[in-house]
Design a protein around this motif. Structure first.
Motif, mmCIF file in Angstrom:
data_model
loop_
_atom_site.group_PDB
_atom_site.id
_atom_site.type_symbol
_atom_site.label_atom_id
_atom_site.label_comp_id
_atom_site.label_asym_id
_atom_site.label_seq_id
_atom_site.Cartn_x
_atom_site.Cartn_y
_atom_site.Cartn_z
ATOM 1 N N ARG A 1 -7.747 8.335 -5.275
ATOM 2 C CA ARG A 1 -8.031 7.281 -6.138
ATOM 3 C C ARG A 1 -9.727 7.478 -6.742
ATOM 4 N NH1 ARG A 1 -4.554 3.956 -2.975
ATOM 5 N NH2 ARG A 1 -4.306 2.367 -4.575
ATOM 6 N N THR B 1 1.143 3.747 -2.296
ATOM 7 C CA THR B 1 0.218 5.223 -2.510
ATOM 8 C C THR B 1 0.072 5.504 -0.736
ATOM 9 O OG1 THR B 1 -0.482 3.444 -4.359
ATOM 10 C CG2 THR B 1 -1.253 5.888 -3.493
ATOM 11 N N GLU B 2 -1.053 5.156 -0.279
ATOM 12 C CA GLU B 2 -1.138 4.543 0.711
ATOM 13 C C GLU B 2 -0.712 5.546 1.844
ATOM 14 O OE1 GLU B 2 -4.811 5.517 1.230
ATOM 15 O OE2 GLU B 2 -4.936 5.792 -1.491
ATOM 16 N N ARG C 1 5.514 2.089 -11.754
ATOM 17 C CA ARG C 1 4.062 0.875 -12.526
ATOM 18 C C ARG C 1 2.546 1.333 -12.929
ATOM 19 N NH1 ARG C 1 4.005 -2.094 -6.438
ATOM 20 N NH2 ARG C 1 3.013 -0.885 -6.020
ATOM 21 N N SER C 2 2.827 2.135 -13.322
ATOM 22 C CA SER C 2 1.441 2.721 -14.166
ATOM 23 C C SER C 2 0.565 2.328 -12.932
ATOM 24 C CB SER C 2 0.795 1.756 -15.318
ATOM 25 O OG SER C 2 2.251 2.723 -16.231
ATOM 26 N N ASP C 3 -0.021 2.483 -12.258
ATOM 27 C CA ASP C 3 -1.127 2.403 -11.301
ATOM 28 C C ASP C 3 -2.283 3.759 -11.464
ATOM 29 O OD1 ASP C 3 -2.617 2.380 -9.424
ATOM 30 O OD2 ASP C 3 -1.911 1.868 -7.782
ATOM 31 N N PHE C 4 -3.532 2.879 -12.338
ATOM 32 C CA PHE C 4 -4.125 3.682 -12.800
ATOM 33 C C PHE C 4 -5.349 4.352 -11.459
ATOM 34 C CE2 PHE C 4 -2.163 3.264 -17.254
ATOM 35 C CZ PHE C 4 -1.997 3.760 -17.461
ATOM 36 N N SER C 5 -5.192 3.533 -10.630
ATOM 37 C CA SER C 5 -6.097 4.083 -9.727
ATOM 38 C C SER C 5 -5.744 5.294 -9.145
ATOM 39 C CB SER C 5 -6.210 2.767 -8.224
ATOM 40 O OG SER C 5 -4.859 2.899 -7.552
ATOM 41 N N MET D 1 0.501 -0.997 -0.354
ATOM 42 C CA MET D 1 -0.112 -0.094 -0.180
ATOM 43 C C MET D 1 0.545 1.154 0.180
ATOM 44 S SD MET D 1 -3.471 -1.630 2.696
ATOM 45 C CE MET D 1 -4.023 0.242 1.445
ATOM 46 N N ILE E 1 -11.873 3.781 -8.252
ATOM 47 C CA ILE E 1 -12.047 2.637 -8.609
ATOM 48 C C ILE E 1 -13.515 2.341 -8.962
ATOM 49 C CG2 ILE E 1 -12.756 0.756 -7.301
ATOM 50 C CD1 ILE E 1 -10.373 1.142 -6.974
ATOM 51 N N ALA F 1 -10.525 1.376 -11.570
ATOM 52 C CA ALA F 1 -9.289 1.845 -12.202
ATOM 53 C C ALA F 1 -9.722 1.460 -13.728
ATOM 54 C CB ALA F 1 -7.972 1.048 -11.619
ATOM 55 N N PRO F 2 -9.020 2.568 -14.433
ATOM 56 C CA PRO F 2 -8.858 1.882 -15.713
ATOM 57 C C PRO F 2 -7.581 1.378 -16.361
ATOM 58 C CG PRO F 2 -9.156 4.501 -15.240
ATOM 59 C CD PRO F 2 -8.737 3.530 -13.905
ATOM 60 N N PHE F 3 -7.775 0.654 -16.773
ATOM 61 C CA PHE F 3 -6.316 -0.258 -17.787
ATOM 62 C C PHE F 3 -5.563 0.676 -18.390
ATOM 63 C CE2 PHE F 3 -8.982 -3.754 -16.312
ATOM 64 C CZ PHE F 3 -7.447 -4.828 -15.778
#
Lengths: 658, 384
Positions: free
Chosen positions: A150, A4-5, A64-68, A2, A152, A154-156
């Motif tokens: 964030r 990001t958080e 890491r391309s975290d699209f969330s 976690m 949810i 999350a797009p791809f």
């Protein structure tokens, strides 16, 4: 994981610490309570740790391309090359504000680490003022521009970064500029601390000069980098547009340049205190204004700003509180500061005051030219464009006398000086300037008197700035050997001054060449056709498509010959980024000596012909090399760790000795 | 887990305040003689520096003399001010410690509680794409195909697969681009050209634009019997106001039908509208005319989506009445009857649904048909 958080929480926690840093140390300084003052340094370091953690978390999300994360979704793309994934962290509003704060707390931490020799009250107050700025901007980020929001599901796939910004220039330009902007905040914090304490220590001046110098070096490089980036990326071949975004960084530079010169006088002569404090406040205010202009969206459209004013109003509030508050404090407390050493109008100090006046006035014209159109549009709705003509008529005439005065400055003695004697010593520079003007006129066939005069001015600056170290080393005679020994034995600061002024001369030479003697041809060609420009022949060989990681491009190839000899191949391209449905133009640039051949592609013609814009820009690279030279001079001066006392030079007349 | 990390961070942050408070407290909390000590140190450094310069010969004796005098003057000025250190007070310590122990965690947790998502793990793309797909995540599948096609833009088969998916998802401009790409790389087929035309029509909000019509015409040339191009070209004639031509086109379409085609009612409606017949449109459930099963054209759907709920209910009600009247007059297939039943159920008019079901059974007494009608009715929650 976690990450990001954790980064998000660290940012919130940093805000809490910034509040504590804002209150406890200055309270301790006011009441003489050492325990409270002692809190400043560890808290500054902890804040740096938290903000760095937060920034690292955002970077990991981008990598890491975290699209969330909404911010990553809006500004990244999984197919983007790794370097642009990382530079994309600060290629957008939220991330760039986080970088801003990261640099700010980094500077606070540096004061905490290296501030051991500062008086404790001063150090505590300075760190508290830094804490106010930090808290204001962290609050701004969390309330209006949170990069950790964030979504949810999350797009791809992300929406990609604006292709114009996918460039190595963007990876470097904003961090340089921000180090400059934020570095000025140290001078600001010292100025506010001096006003709160009601006095200026010797340590104060000793600290403010190197910090201002460091900030100034980064501002110089950042602006030069931005200018070069606009030159090769936007495809127009222009290197300065008087665009509000550019002016936003140029105004702090002008103020910081004046501040830098003032700070020298402060450190050496204990004079110009009030000027220095005022310039420190102004320089940082202009940095904040720059941030406001670029970040509030007021530039894109006054109306867009009016419809979604949350961010703009927040930054405006920060601006009003900090600028208004510090100027009010200045008006109230500055008269209490003891004025320092006295000096005659014709003296090094006098020359530096003149420099301050000219730079401040120049800064004011840029200020008016940038803000007047905005004010007019928001009041009357009328849209006007204040461009190069305005600045050519106001800024340029103000700068010319300032530039002419530059070589005099370092030759003048402190406290009182002999102007006629100095003028005599500049004879060589004057001759060089006249010769350069004459030669330029002869070479160009007596066209462009103004450009020729500008070339003369450039040589006046170049030769004039070398005059001081050369003559100083020549004093004492004894042939070449002793001269060289003395020359290289000169203090690094003397070379710093000379290089800084020399760099200005080179930049002026580049501007004169690139704007006075450039050639341009806009035409359309089919394969096999030739374009002739400034003695170079460009033969269009055809174009081929190519697939990049996240774009497609059409590469046009030109064979470059001069007098029948093949020199190089140039390949300007037009790119298309499907994620944003945006085309970009990548110019091809061939450097010959200090001059450049610049080829960019226009939109394809209706008949299948390729539209080409070819430009030849003599001496253009000197514009940026001059800036690099100025920054180098700054570095030399910074490296000179000597303590400085500027005593009046014992004059030839014995009665002048104080 | 994450709250443990938060707690550690908070504790470290609080310690950065508490430790210096405690340590300075042990040294009795007396401020150093703040005013003069560092200044004096700097002036001493300057004097030492000056002596070194004199020794190196960098500064002449007279210059050194002047500088020494200058430093001396500043030193005297600096030593003239003196601030007595205030005695430390205990309550300040308590306030400071309270800020760190109570204020900081309170602020952090309440702010983070407002902004954060403490239950949401990181979702890096790489780990998500290796998850097994269960077929329900259309978006994820699309993303995979899209990234494959971004790397291999000349994979015509890929575009041909992706394009109808876009079309059904209502992403008309993406669909048009995908059809164009498929045509560019694989060559034109009637199906691809018709798809392109339909995508362009959808993109234009249901209007058969000139580009769309060109695509349909190419499709018709490639396969004169394909129904979709003919259908949309007839629609285009109607939209252009060429009523007579449109009528002829619709008649030709209807004549070529065997009577079981699902698009037939729509064609009839279109023709009826053109000929000015009062017979209302028979179909209740509008569907985008994809994959050879045209319903009401996109413009009608568009119009419906812009209506207020009341207007939409009224429109659907009209359609249902029309269908009911037609079935009673001319009869219809089992599917037609079922549509009527379903429409009544959706509108909440259960009694009429039951009546319609009974009428359907009367019209189709065949055992298999009755069975089908009953099963569907049961599926709709309709009990006799």
């Amino acid at each position: 994981m976690m990450i990001t958080e954790i980064g998000h929480y660290a940012l919130v926690l940093a805000l809490g610490l910034a509040f504590i840093q804002s209150v406890l140390p200055v309270w301790g300084a006011k009441t003489g309570d050492g325990r409270l003052m002692a809190v400043a340094e560890p808290v500054a370091l902890a804040t740096l740790g938290l903000v760095a953690l937060s920034f690292a978390a955002l970077t990991v999300a981008y990598v890491r391309s975290d699209f969330s994360l909404v911010n990553v979704f809006e500004n990244s793309h999984s197919a983007k090359p790794m370097i642009f994934k990382i530079s994309g962290v600060w290629g957008n509003h939220e991330g760039s504000m986080l970088l801003w704060v990261l640099i700010l707390v980094l500077f606070s931490a540096l004061v905490a680490i290296f501030g051991g020799r500062l008086p404790q009250t001063l150090r505590a107050t300075v760190l508290s003022v830094q804490g106010w700025v930090t808290a204001a901007f962290l609050l701004f980020i969390l309330m209006t521009s949170n990069p950790f929001n964030r979504m949810i599901p999350a797009p791809f796939e992300g929406q990609d970064l604006n292709p114009i910004l996918q460039d190595i220039g963007l990876a470097i330009h904003p961090p340089l500029l921000y180090v400059g902007y934020v570095g000025v905040s140290i001078a600001f914090s010292f100025a506010i601390a001096a006003l709160i304490e009601g006095r200026i220590d010797a340590a104060w001046a000793r600290w403010v000069r190197p910090w201002t110098l460091a900030a100034w070096i980064f501002l110089t490089l950042g602006i030069a980098m931005g200018s070069y980036w606009a030159y090769y990326e936007l495809g127009w071949g222009g290197w300065w547009f008087w665009d509000p975004v550019e002016n936003a960084s140029f105004m702090p530079w002008l103020a910081a340049t004046a501040l830098l010169h003032s700070a020298i006088v402060m450190e050496k002569r204990d004079a110009l205190k009030i000027w220095t404090v005022l310039l420190a406040i102004l320089a940082f205010s202009l940095s904040l204004l720059g941030t406001f202009l670029v970040r509030s969206g007021v530039l894109t459209s006054v109306h867009a700003f009016a419809t979604d004013p949350t961010r703009g109003v927040f930054i405006l509030a920060i601006l009003v509180i900090f600028v208004g508050g510090s100027l009010a404090l200045y008006a109230w407390r500055a008269p209490m500061l003891k004025p320092g050493g006295i000096f005659a109008p014709v003296s090094r100090e006098g020359a530096l005051v003149l420099n301050n006046v000219f730079l401040s006035a120049a800064c004011a014209t840029v200020f008016v030219g940038t803000l007047y159109p905005l004010a007019l549009e928001s009041v009357t709705g009328e849209k006007i464009s204040v461009g190069a003509p305005f600045f050519n008529l106001t800024f340029v005439p103000l700068m010319i006398p300032a530039l002419i005065a530059i070589p005099f400055g370092p030759l003048l003695a402190w406290k009182r000086a002999d102007l006629a004697g100095v003028a005599e010593r500049l004879a060589a520079a004057a001759l060089a300037a006249l010769a350069a003007t004459a030669v330029t006129l002869w070479l160009s066939g007596a066209t462009g008197i103004l450009a020729a005069l500008a070339v003369g001015l450039a040589f006046w600056l170049i030769v004039g700035s070398l005059t001081e170290p050369v003559q100083r080393a020549a004093r004492g005679g004894g042939g070449v050997g002793p001269f060289l020994r003395r020359f290289f034995g000169l203090p690094r600061a003397a070379f710093g001054t000379a290089l800084g002024h020399l760099g200005m001369g080179l930049t002026v030479l580049g501007i004169a060449g690139a704007s006075g003697y450039d050639h341009e041809r806009i035409t359309s060609v089919v394969p096999g056709e030739r374009i002739e420009i400034a003695g170079y022949d460009l033969t269009f060989e055809g174009s081929t498509p190519r697939q990049g990681p996240n774009f497609r491009e059409e590469v046009a190839r030109f064979a470059v010959t001069r007098d029948g000899l093949a020199i190089a191949e140039m390949a300007p391209t037009k790119r298309f980024y499907p994620a944003r449905q945006m085309p970009t133009t990548e110019a091809a640039i061939l450097t010959r000596g200090f001059s450049q051949l610049y080829v960019s592609l226009g939109d394809p013609g209706a008949d299948g012909r390729t539209v080409v814009r070819a430009q030849f820009k003599p001496m253009v690279t000197l514009i940026w090399l001059g800036c690099v030279m100025m920054a180098l001079g700054g570095c030399l001066s910074l490296a000179d760790r000597r303590l400085r006392v500027g005593a009046p030079r014992p004059a030839r007349r014995a009665e002048a000795v104080a | 887990m994450v709250w443990a990390v938060f707690a550690v961070l908070t504790a470290l942050a609080a310690l950065s305040v508490l430790v210096p408070l405690a340590r300075a407290g042990r040294s009795r909390g007396v401020a150093e003689d703040a005013a003069t000590a560092p200044d004096a140190a700097i002036y001493a450094d300057q004097l030492a520096e000056l002596e070194r310069d004199v020794a190196r010969g960098a500064v002449s004796g007279r210059e050194a003399e002047a500088a020494r005098a200058e430093i001396g003057r500043r030193l005297i000025r600096a030593s003239q001010r003196h601030e007595p250190a205030a005695p430390p007070r205990r309550w300040r310590l308590i306030v400071a410690a309270g800020l760190a122990i109570v204020g900081l965690p309170l602020l952090a947790v309440s702010l983070y509680g407002g902004f954060g998502a403490p239950t949401l793990p990181d979702l890096p793309l790489a780990s998500r794409q290796s998850e097994p797909m269960d077929g329900q995540n259309l978006e994820a599948l699309l993303a995979r195909v899209e990234s494959h096609l971004a790397q291999n833009p000349d994979d015509g088969q890929g575009w041909a697969v992706l394009a109808p998916v876009y079309l059904r998802a209502g992403r008309y401009s993406d669909a048009a681009a995908a059809f164009s790409n498929a045509i560019r790389t694989n060559g034109a087929t009637a199906d691809l050209e018709a798809g392109l035309g339909e995508a362009l029509t959808g993109d234009a909000g249901g209007v058969v634009t000139a580009d769309a019509r060109a695509a349909f015409e190419r499709a018709r040339t490639l396969d004169p019997n394909a129904i979709r191009p003919r259908f949309f070209l007839a629609l285009a004639l109607g939209q252009d106001g060429r009523t007579a031509d449109a009528e002829a086109a619709w008649r030709a379409i209807i004549d070529s039908a065997s009577g079981k085609e699902p698009w037939l009612p729509v064609a009839r409606t279109q023709l009826a509208t053109l000929t000015g017949s009062t017979e209302p449109p028979p179909a209740a459930a509008p569907a985008a005319p994809a994959a050879g099963a045209p319903g009401p054209d996109a413009a009608e759907v568009e119009a419906a989506s812009e209506m207020t709920p009341e207007e939409r209910a009224a429109m659907i009600g009209n359609m249902v009445e029309g269908l009911s009247a037609r079935l009673a007059r001319e009869g219809g297939t089992v599917d037609d009857w079922l549509r009527l039943v379903r429409s009544y159920v959706v509108l909440g008019r259960t009694d009429e649904a039951r009546t319609a079901l009974a009428a359907a059974k009367a019209a189709h007494p065949d055992a298999a048909d009755v069975q089908r009608l009953d099963t569907t009715a049961a599926g709709l929650g309709l009990t006799e």
